[in-house]
Enzyme design. Sequence first.
Site, PDB file in Angstrom:
ATOM      1  N   HIS A  47       0.817  -1.223   0.000  1.00 44.00           N
ATOM      2  CA  HIS A  47       0.000   0.000   0.000  1.00 44.00           C
ATOM      3  C   HIS A  47       0.848   1.269   0.000  1.00 44.00           C
ATOM      4  CE1 HIS A  47       0.409   0.405   4.496  1.00 44.00           C
ATOM      5  NE2 HIS A  47       0.279   1.673   4.183  1.00 44.00           N
ATOM      6  N   ASP A  96      -0.415  -7.360   1.845  1.00 39.01           N
ATOM      7  CA  ASP A  96       0.204  -6.024   1.822  1.00 39.01           C
ATOM      8  C   ASP A  96       1.727  -6.157   1.912  1.00 39.01           C
ATOM      9  OD1 ASP A  96       0.481  -3.305   1.804  1.00 39.01           O
ATOM     10  OD2 ASP A  96      -0.181  -3.005   3.878  1.00 39.01           O
ATOM     11  N   GLY A 195       3.604   6.467   8.310  1.00 41.27           N
ATOM     12  CA  GLY A 195       5.012   6.648   7.963  1.00 41.27           C
ATOM     13  C   GLY A 195       5.886   5.486   8.406  1.00 41.27           C
ATOM     14  N   SER A 197       4.654   2.367   8.101  1.00 38.23           N
ATOM     15  CA  SER A 197       4.243   1.278   7.210  1.00 38.23           C
ATOM     16  C   SER A 197       5.387   0.805   6.347  1.00 38.23           C
ATOM     17  CB  SER A 197       3.151   1.758   6.263  1.00 38.23           C
ATOM     18  OG  SER A 197       2.005   2.033   6.958  1.00 38.23           O
TER      19      SER A 197
HETATM   20  C1  4AZ Z   1      -0.495   3.999   8.602  1.00 33.94           C
HETATM   21  O1  4AZ Z   1      -1.338   4.877   8.385  1.00 33.94           O
HETATM   22  C2  4AZ Z   1      -0.589   3.194   9.838  1.00 33.94           C
HETATM   23  N1  4AZ Z   1      -1.259   1.511  14.476  1.00 33.94           N
HETATM   24  C3  4AZ Z   1       0.320   2.172  10.061  1.00 33.94           C
HETATM   25  C4  4AZ Z   1       0.215   1.410  11.211  1.00 33.94           C
HETATM   26  C5  4AZ Z   1      -0.779   1.650  12.116  1.00 33.94           C
HETATM   27  C6  4AZ Z   1      -1.677   2.684  11.911  1.00 33.94           C
HETATM   28  C7  4AZ Z   1      -1.591   3.447  10.752  1.00 33.94           C
HETATM   29  C8  4AZ Z   1      -0.860   0.811  13.344  1.00 33.94           C
HETATM   30  O2  4AZ Z   1       0.412   3.806   7.807  1.00 33.94           O
END
Ligand code: 4AZ
Length: 249
Positions: A47, A96, A195, A197
């Site tokens: 993603h 993902d 950020g 991710s």
């Molecule tokens: C994001 O928006 C995101 N709490 C990644 C991880 C989590 C929440 C949001 C986990 O990339």
Amino acid sequence: MVGGRNSDITEQPWQAAINVYQARLRKHFHRCGGILIDSCWVLSAAHCFEISDKAEKLQVVLGRTFRKHNSSGDQIFEVEKYWIHEKFNNETFDNDIAILKLKTDIGMCAVVSPEVRPACLPEQDQALPDWTECEISGYGKDSEFSDEYSERVKRGYVRLWPKERCVPEVLSGRTITSNMLCAGDTRGLDDACKGDSGGPLVCRNKDRMTLMGVISWGDGCGQKNKPGVYTRVSHYIDWINSKITANPV
Ligand code: 4AZ
């Protein structure tokens, strides 16, 4: 990352930052985390990429404690090509995962140093006991509504949740697939956020830090009784190896 502590990149030398070049502003912007798994190969989340993202616009930064500061231990690469999982579902975030091949002319890319070292992969379908304590890291936001990503890499501790608890009921009704795993501080302290991710969830296994998850999504960040959701890396070992084998450096 919400909660957690400032860290030093030598504590998680597999951490990568993936940046995207914006031609209009003539500079790179932080997009996502990544994980070095081999000299020329980095994992991230599907993603994190849009179909319009050309590989030439991507940059992978390894070995940095401070996101925007050059340092003697950093190693910066362009991306030769990247692959998003063929079955990535943009609605549920099932599958993902993405893999990036770093660009080189000399047959190798990242060089092992105190600041840069690949994470170990689990075996296909390997699982660890419920409530195993693991580490997450990244340059993501310190709070859900923060304007800026973190200046410095952070590290947090989360535990692997039992499958029975990793259900839609604890995540605002969203679909959870067998390709996801939940991890969190039951108190809702340390958690990944925007950020982070694409970055790592690593767990000690037989004295090796093993990549069990890729930071994927959550319902907000650091909320009590809501785990973060991670891509279950042990389901993708064959997929990862097929990409590496089919695309020799
Ligand atoms: C994001 O928006 C995101 N709490 C990644 C991880 C989590 C929440 C949001 C986990 O990339």
